[in-house]
Design a protein around this motif. Structure first.
Motif, PDB file in Angstrom:
ATOM      1  N   ILE A  31      45.899  45.088  27.814  1.00  0.00           N
ATOM      2  CA  ILE A  31      46.710  44.523  28.901  1.00  0.00           C
ATOM      3  C   ILE A  31      45.835  43.616  29.772  1.00  0.00           C
ATOM      4  CG2 ILE A  31      48.100  45.088  30.946  1.00  0.00           C
ATOM      5  CD1 ILE A  31      48.680  47.800  29.500  1.00  0.00           C
TER       6      ILE A  31
ATOM      7  N   LEU B   7      57.342  51.463  28.397  1.00  0.00           N
ATOM      8  CA  LEU B   7      56.003  50.937  28.141  1.00  0.00           C
ATOM      9  C   LEU B   7      55.018  52.085  28.291  1.00  0.00           C
ATOM     10  CD1 LEU B   7      56.105  47.687  30.312  1.00  0.00           C
ATOM     11  CD2 LEU B   7      56.597  47.926  27.867  1.00  0.00           C
TER      12      LEU B   7
ATOM     13  N   THR C  69      50.661  53.417  28.186  1.00  0.00           N
ATOM     14  CA  THR C  69      49.234  53.104  28.109  1.00  0.00           C
ATOM     15  C   THR C  69      48.482  54.378  27.759  1.00  0.00           C
ATOM     16  OG1 THR C  69      48.627  53.610  30.394  1.00  0.00           O
ATOM     17  CG2 THR C  69      49.442  51.389  29.960  1.00  0.00           C
TER      18      THR C  69
ATOM     19  N   TYR D  63      51.648  44.463  33.925  1.00  0.00           N
ATOM     20  CA  TYR D  63      52.415  45.046  32.813  1.00  0.00           C
ATOM     21  C   TYR D  63      53.862  45.310  33.266  1.00  0.00           C
ATOM     22  CZ  TYR D  63      52.313  48.206  28.612  1.00  0.00           C
ATOM     23  OH  TYR D  63      52.475  48.814  27.393  1.00  0.00           O
TER      24      TYR D  63
END
Ligand code: PRX
Length: 635
Positions: free
Chosen positions: A347, A369, A371, A384
């Motif tokens: 990212i 989303l 991470t 993001y």
């Protein structure tokens, strides 16, 4: 209320409380209702962290591939199981249905069996991100062999060490791999490794780049002709719940890599359950995790977790920057990806580029989303959230480890309100503790301590291959009756957790776990080097980068420092792989050491971070004079 599908925060708390109050009943219900077993377990769980010994679903029998493939055939046989997106955007994507996956895995299982692979044997898989990688993993599981996937960016030395540590009898590899504009000659890396691996009897080679490779008579065979001849059915081996499913190596702060051993049943139940909830997975979703299957993220959340839920999982062969910085978003648009799971380092790298690379594409399919792998800084989180999620897709910051097998701390999307940089709440069944340096649990809110887990969860690693004592010493000796993660964490006023980073000598670079000792060992093998110490320092894109302090053997070393730096990085590339290369190398007259001979890394970390105004107590140093010299020449 269904325990399997958490719909709101109140349900989360109710289910969480149940999973803590009656863990056995809770996991038994999940295991019973959502998986197929050849034989039911006789005991849900047994544990003793002082040994440590943990078993889940004892005496249960199953094969994980029946849960990941066979049981889907009659309901979603034609649905895409694996969606393969090649490195080159002009090469056609492959949609591999559950029916096709079944056939490919059965054929590969027959090949393994014909080549002499038996239940319990170790098979090393050293492949790029192509469908054969997932197929090989699943075929090993189907015949009951233990797979040991080695990330195809590791060097021949690192590969040989991993092959020998668990005594693999077979290696599955390819002629080479595509990586952005480059091709990499994997087969010759394997050939170099195998010079030192007497236990390897056979090598199966996938053709991917159509290069000329050397095939050793009696050892190496092309895979395709063997598959062409193989039968398309294979009855899955019946495995015990606790039979090892795979070994995956992770760096330690000292010594050789640790082969974490994961079990069959507990791992399956936990990865499937976490996948379903943490990615809010629904039947027609197209889920994409950009990790490599060479890491735990790929094992749990490209292969096993998604397939156990009958999902469509994207496998991407390429890199985020090829042919340009819009590749991820191009793929999201092309395949209408609904969940996108990546590392903060990716990212940060993409956030540095023009937004035109994002805005060109339609990202409206996205709904979650994720991470993983390292802390996400606030700036990257907002980039993001704003540009990829358009402020409507929740971000799940998932904290976990190779050792934990599955996600341990994470928001549940559309359930847990998110706060940037916080992994938020423990997942169902995960009992966290923050400990102070005296071994006391910090029970109140708003504290910071060492992150531990005080009760077993189904996917925890069971041991380190061949070294159970090291398993105990590394994870269970620091605090009584606790699994110690090696990370520090803060808990805020509402009970959210924020990971503050490693508290040992492991450094997370671009989301990769790197132990300092193996890198120092590699450097010290350079003939000009007397001693070295590595520390991490903050880096805009990688999160941390590596800074090496190196003492040369001869004071009047005549070679140019720049050449030596290149040679040292070359040495690291050969011993470990390019991921462990140093960003900065400073040649120093000595290293700050305590009277007991220990390097005071705290000082080196401050030098590397350009923060030397207050070095703290250095009265125990044997050689305080070197500190000044090091600061003077800092890079
Ligand atoms: O320090 C933590 C960091 O990555 C370590 C585990 O690395 P590995 O075994 O390679 O597994 C990575 C993928 C699961 C942890 O001890 N880490 C992982 N996720 C996060 C994280 N640090 C902060 N936030 C995270 N979400």
């Amino acid at each position: 209320m269904s325990n399997y599908n958490i719909k709101n925060l109140e349900e989360y708390f109710q289910i969480y409380r149940k999973s803590v109050r009656e863990p056995e009943n809770f996991w038994e219900e999940i295991a019973e209702e959502h998986f197929v077993w050849r034989k039911r377990w006789t005991n849900v769980m047994r544990w003793d962290f002082s040994k440590p010994e943990v078993a889940w679903f004892e005496n249960g029998k199953l094969n994980i591939t029946e849960n990941c493939i066979d049981r889907h055939l009659h309901i979603r046989g034609d649905k895409t199981a694996i969606l393969f997106e090649p490195n080159d955007p002009n090469e056609k994507a492959q949609h591999i249905s559950y029916n096709e996956l079944y056939e490919r895995v059965c054929k590969m299982s027959n090949v393994l069996k014909e080549q002499g692979v038996e239940k319990g044997d170790r098979v090393c898989i050293y492949l790029p991100m192509i469908p054969e990688l997932a197929v090989s993993v699943l075929a090993c599981a189907r015949v009951g062999a233990i797979h040991s996937v080695v990330f195809a960016g590791f060097s021949s030395n690192a590969l040989a060490a991993r092959i020998n540590d668990c005594d693999c009898k077979m290696v599955i590899t390819s002629d080479g791999s595509f990586r952005g504009p480059k091709t990499i000659d994997l087969k010759s890396i394997v050939d170099m490794a195998l010079v030192d691996c007497p236990g390897v009897e056979s090598v199966l080679v996938v053709k991917r780049i159509n290069s000329e490779v050397n095939m050793k008579e009696g050892r190496d065979q092309w895979l395709q002709p063997l598959l062409d001849k193989a039968g398309s059915k294979y009855t899955a081996e019946v495995m015990d719940a606790e039979d090892p499913l795979f070994i995956l190596y992770t760096s330690g702060s000292t010594g050789k890599p640790k082969g974490m051993v994961h079990s069959s049943a507990g791992y399956m139940v936990f990865t499937a359950y976490t996948f379903k909830n943490i990615f809010n997975y629904q039947e027609n979703d197209v889920y994409w995790c950009t990790a490599d299957i060479g890491w735990i993220t790929g094992h749990s959340y490209i292969v096993y977790g998604p397939l156990a839920n009958g999902a469509t999982t994207v496998m991407f062969e390429g890199v985020p920057t090829y042919p340009d910085h819009g590749r991820f978003w191009e793929v999201v648009e092309k395949h209408k990806v609904t969940q996108f799971y990546t590392a903060p380092t990716a990212i940060r790298a993409l956030a540095k580029e023009s937004l035109a690379f994002v805005d060109k594409y339609d990202l409206t399919s996205l709904k979650v989303l994720g991470t993983v792998g390292e802390p996400i800084n606030e700036e990257a989180w907002h980039w993001y959230n704003n540009n990829i999620g358009k402020n409507k897709s929740p971000i799940v910051d998932t904290w976990w480890q190779t050792e934990t097998g599955g996600i341990m701390i994470s928001p549940i999307p559309y359930v847990t309100p998110t706060t940037p940089t916080f992994a938020t709440l423990p997942f169902i069944g995960v009992q966290l503790a923050l400990m102070d340096e005296h071994g006391q649990e910090l029970k109140e809110k708003q504290v910071e301590g060492r992150l531990c887990i005080k009760y077993p969860w189904p996917a925890m690693a069971r041991t380190i291959w061949g070294d159970h004592k090291r398993y105990y010493d590394t994870y269970f000796s620091a605090f009584d009756n606790m699994y110690f993660t090696g990370d520090g964490a803060k808990r805020d006023a509402v009970g959210y957790y924020r990971i503050t980073g490693r508290v040992d000598d492991v450094i997370i670079v671009s989301g990769h776990n790197l132990g300092t000792a193996p890198i120092e060992d590699a450097i010290n093998e350079h003939p000009a080097v007397a001693e070295s110490a590595i520390v991490g320092f903050p880096h805009d894109i990688k999160g941390n980068a590596l800074y090496g302090f190196v003492i040369l053997k001869e004071v009047g070393e005549s070679r140019k420092p720049e050449n030596l730096r290149k040679e040292i990085n070359q040495q690291i590339t050969e011993h470990i792989g390019p991921i462990a290369k140093l960003d900065k190398i400073q040649f120093v007259p000595g290293l700050p050491k305590t009277r007991s001979g220990k390097i005071m890394r705290r000082i080196l970390r401050k030098v590397a971070a350009k923060d030397t105004s207050n070095l703290g107590d250095i009265s125990t140093l044997l050689n305080p004079e070197v500190v000044e010299a090091i600061i003077k020449d800092a890079l």
